[in-house]
Design an enzyme around this catalytic site. Structure first.
Site, PDB file in Angstrom:
ATOM      1  N   GLU A  32      -1.688  10.781  -0.512  1.00  0.00           N
ATOM      2  CA  GLU A  32      -3.031   9.859  -0.437  1.00  0.00           C
ATOM      3  C   GLU A  32      -3.695   9.295   0.700  1.00  0.00           C
ATOM      4  O   GLU A  32      -4.521   9.546   1.081  1.00  0.00           O
ATOM      5  CB  GLU A  32      -2.849   8.917  -1.239  1.00  0.00           C
ATOM      6  CG  GLU A  32      -4.267   7.575  -1.629  1.00  0.00           C
ATOM      7  CD  GLU A  32      -4.502   6.813  -0.326  1.00  0.00           C
ATOM      8  OE1 GLU A  32      -5.739   6.623  -1.012  1.00  0.00           O
ATOM      9  OE2 GLU A  32      -3.448   6.048   0.580  1.00  0.00           O
TER      10      GLU A  32
ATOM     11  N   ASP B  40       0.678  -1.630   0.235  1.00  0.00           N
ATOM     12  CA  ASP B  40      -0.060   0.419  -0.371  1.00  0.00           C
ATOM     13  C   ASP B  40       0.715   1.276   0.074  1.00  0.00           C
ATOM     14  O   ASP B  40       0.854   1.759   0.933  1.00  0.00           O
ATOM     15  CB  ASP B  40      -1.355   0.450   1.331  1.00  0.00           C
ATOM     16  CG  ASP B  40      -1.697   1.492   1.441  1.00  0.00           C
ATOM     17  OD1 ASP B  40      -1.727   1.523   0.181  1.00  0.00           O
ATOM     18  OD2 ASP B  40      -2.216   1.401   2.694  1.00  0.00           O
TER      19      ASP B  40
ATOM     20  N   HIS C  15      -2.205  -0.935   6.440  1.00  0.00           N
ATOM     21  CA  HIS C  15      -1.386  -0.325   7.677  1.00  0.00           C
ATOM     22  C   HIS C  15      -0.383  -1.093   8.597  1.00  0.00           C
ATOM     23  O   HIS C  15      -0.814  -0.194   9.776  1.00  0.00           O
ATOM     24  CB  HIS C  15      -2.557   1.128   7.925  1.00  0.00           C
ATOM     25  CG  HIS C  15      -3.069   1.411   6.733  1.00  0.00           C
ATOM     26  ND1 HIS C  15      -4.511   2.287   6.720  1.00  0.00           N
ATOM     27  CD2 HIS C  15      -2.689   1.874   5.156  1.00  0.00           C
ATOM     28  CE1 HIS C  15      -4.773   2.876   5.730  1.00  0.00           C
ATOM     29  NE2 HIS C  15      -3.655   1.902   4.691  1.00  0.00           N
TER      30      HIS C  15
END
Length: 473
Positions: A336, A302, A435
């Site tokens: 982002e 990510d 995350h």
């Protein structure tokens, strides 16, 4: 959505695009869908060349190796950090060195928050150190920390019912994982809702579909007029343990220390490179991923993977000496994770040319099992995308689903531009690592990146090279 009503074999149909009717779009001559299908079919050999080069040829694993080099060299790339600055500088040089066109940086002012040091210790009913990750933009605690009794709840409704018990306590949310979108509201709003009932801090069960004692960070938002309280995520295991203890009637006390800091902001950049169109250079097909990440793990999944298959798409097209009629534009977004800051500023800068944006694409949901695309656009455009995806039959990644995803392209989609995102058939697995410290190159598979790169390159090239733009609703 524009409906085409016509008669085919004596029966009235709506949008039955297989019967040879014309597709309408302002300013473009009408062609039958059969003619468009034949045009798309003519790209079969080019699609095979792209697939062979990416999946079986000398450039197989290139996207994986490029990504590994960046994340091993730079590490995680938090908004406002030196690591993100270094990553942007390296990518700018890489794109220039490769010979892509119009390589440039577009300035963006982005948030800058640091977690610094943080800890949480359960002092009663026994001593236990909790694994935590502060949530983005959280304030810190006083230097001595916050020591308080705990109130455990499983929902906002329960918190409101027990509001009289919350004053002066640390609220712990042990909400079950339903889906990311439904469950993430506790991470985003948990601190605000706890503060409204007088809590002094909040700890949120990580938004994760599976856990091996891994906290998962992410953004949270304060609300004007509501006191700001420190907030962090804890592991699924600790949240469930605290819930069991509370059910038994145990008094739970936690000491929370966080030295988190917010700064005025930082200068950053969206990174842009192109293959300029041969016939309609002002018209754009945009491929993208975000270069920033959270400050844990390596940011490989990510969204290093999405960013690097987007770069690889342009590389493959350039390697084959192809130049589509429209411009293929690569954008690596900044910030982002802080709410699409870089993408929103890009949209504000470029929306004056919105009629020239043919398709916007983003990959930001992992690359575990690429199975096709998610698409938002008119039914006419969807039918065209389904034909384009049929070119990927050799890889068995031909599905077209509804509702393209991607925060960075959402501004364009909401304004009516067709949008596409990579569909990952194993999205549940994505939230194992999302995350967290587990977002590293270990979860990336070169073979899956090869397939995703081939899909991204075939779709972007064919849509950019077709004679007509995708019809809009």
């Amino acid at each position: 959505m524009k409906l085409l009503i016509f008669i085919c074999v004596g029966v009235v149909h709506l949008l039955s695009l297989g019967c040879g009717q014309a597709l309408h779009q302002s300013g473009i001559s009408q062609r039958t869908f059969q003619e468009i299908k034949e045009e798309i079919a003519s790209y079969k050999d080019i699609a095979k060349e792209i697939i062979d080069l990416a999946v079986y040829g000398k450039f197989q694993n290139r996207s994986y190796e490029r990504l590994a080099l960046l994340v091993d060299t730079v590490g995680p790339r938090m908004s406002g950090s030196k690591n993100l600055e270094e990553a942007i500088e390296l990518m700018y040089k890489n794109l220039q060195k490769e010979g892509l066109e119009n390589v440039h940086l577009e300035p963006v002012r982005i948030p800058h928050w640091e977690r610094v040091e943080e800890s949480a210790v359960m002092l009663a009913p026994r001593i236990h150190r909790l694994a935590i990750l502060g949530l983005g933009s959280s304030i810190g605690t006083p230097p001595e920390g916050i020591t308080a009794e705990v109130l455990v709840v499983t929902s906002f409704d329960e918190l409101r019912r027990r509001a009289s018990e919350a004053t002066g306590k640390i609220v712990v949310y042990d909400q079950p994982y339903v889906s990311y979108m439904m469950t993430a509201q506790y991470r985003v709003r948990g601190a605000v809702e706890a503060a409204k009932v007088g809590a002094v801090a909040s700890l949120i069960r990580s938004v994760a579909s599976f856990s091996i004692y891994s906290p998962h960070t992410g953004m949270q938002k304060y609300e004007d007029g509501v006191p700001k309280i420190p907030t962090a995520c804890i592991t699924v295991e600790d949240a469930e343990m605290l819930s069991r203890m509370a059910f038994r009637g145990n008094k739970i006390v936690i000491q929370l220390k966080m030295r988190a800091k917010s700064y005025p902001g930082a200068d950053s950049y969206n990174t842009v490179a192109e293959i300029t169109g041969s016939k309609y250079p002002e018209q754009v097909v945009l491929v993208s991923g975000h270069l920033d990440s959270w400050d844990v793990g390596q940011g490989a999944m990510d969204d290093g993977g999405g960013a690097f298959i987007s770069w690889e798409a342009l590389s493959l097209i350039k390697d084959l000496g192809l130049r589509p009629k429209r411009t293929l534009r690569l954008v690596l977004w900044t910030a982002e994770e802080q709410g699409g800051i870089g993408a929103f500023q890009y949209y504000q800068l470029h929306k004056v040319n919105i009629s020239n944006y043919n398709l916007v694409m983003e990959s930001d949901s992992g690359l575990f099992s690429p199975a096709g695309l998610k698409f938002t656009g008119s039914e006419e455009a969807r039918a065209i995308m389904e034909e384009v995806m049929s070119l990927l039959q050799p890889l068995n990644v031909t599905k077209v689903f509804r509702d393209a995803e991607g925060l960075d392209i959402s501004f364009w989609i909401q304004a009516g531009v067709p949008g596409a995102s990579l569909y990952n058939d194993d999205l549940y697995k994505y939230f194992f690592f999302h995350h967290s410290h587990g977002d590293t190159m270990t979860v990336m598979e070169p073979e899956k990146m090869n397939i995703a790169s081939a899909l991204w390159a075939v779709v972007s090239y064919v849509i950019a090279d077709m004679e007509e733009m995708l019809p809009r609703a």
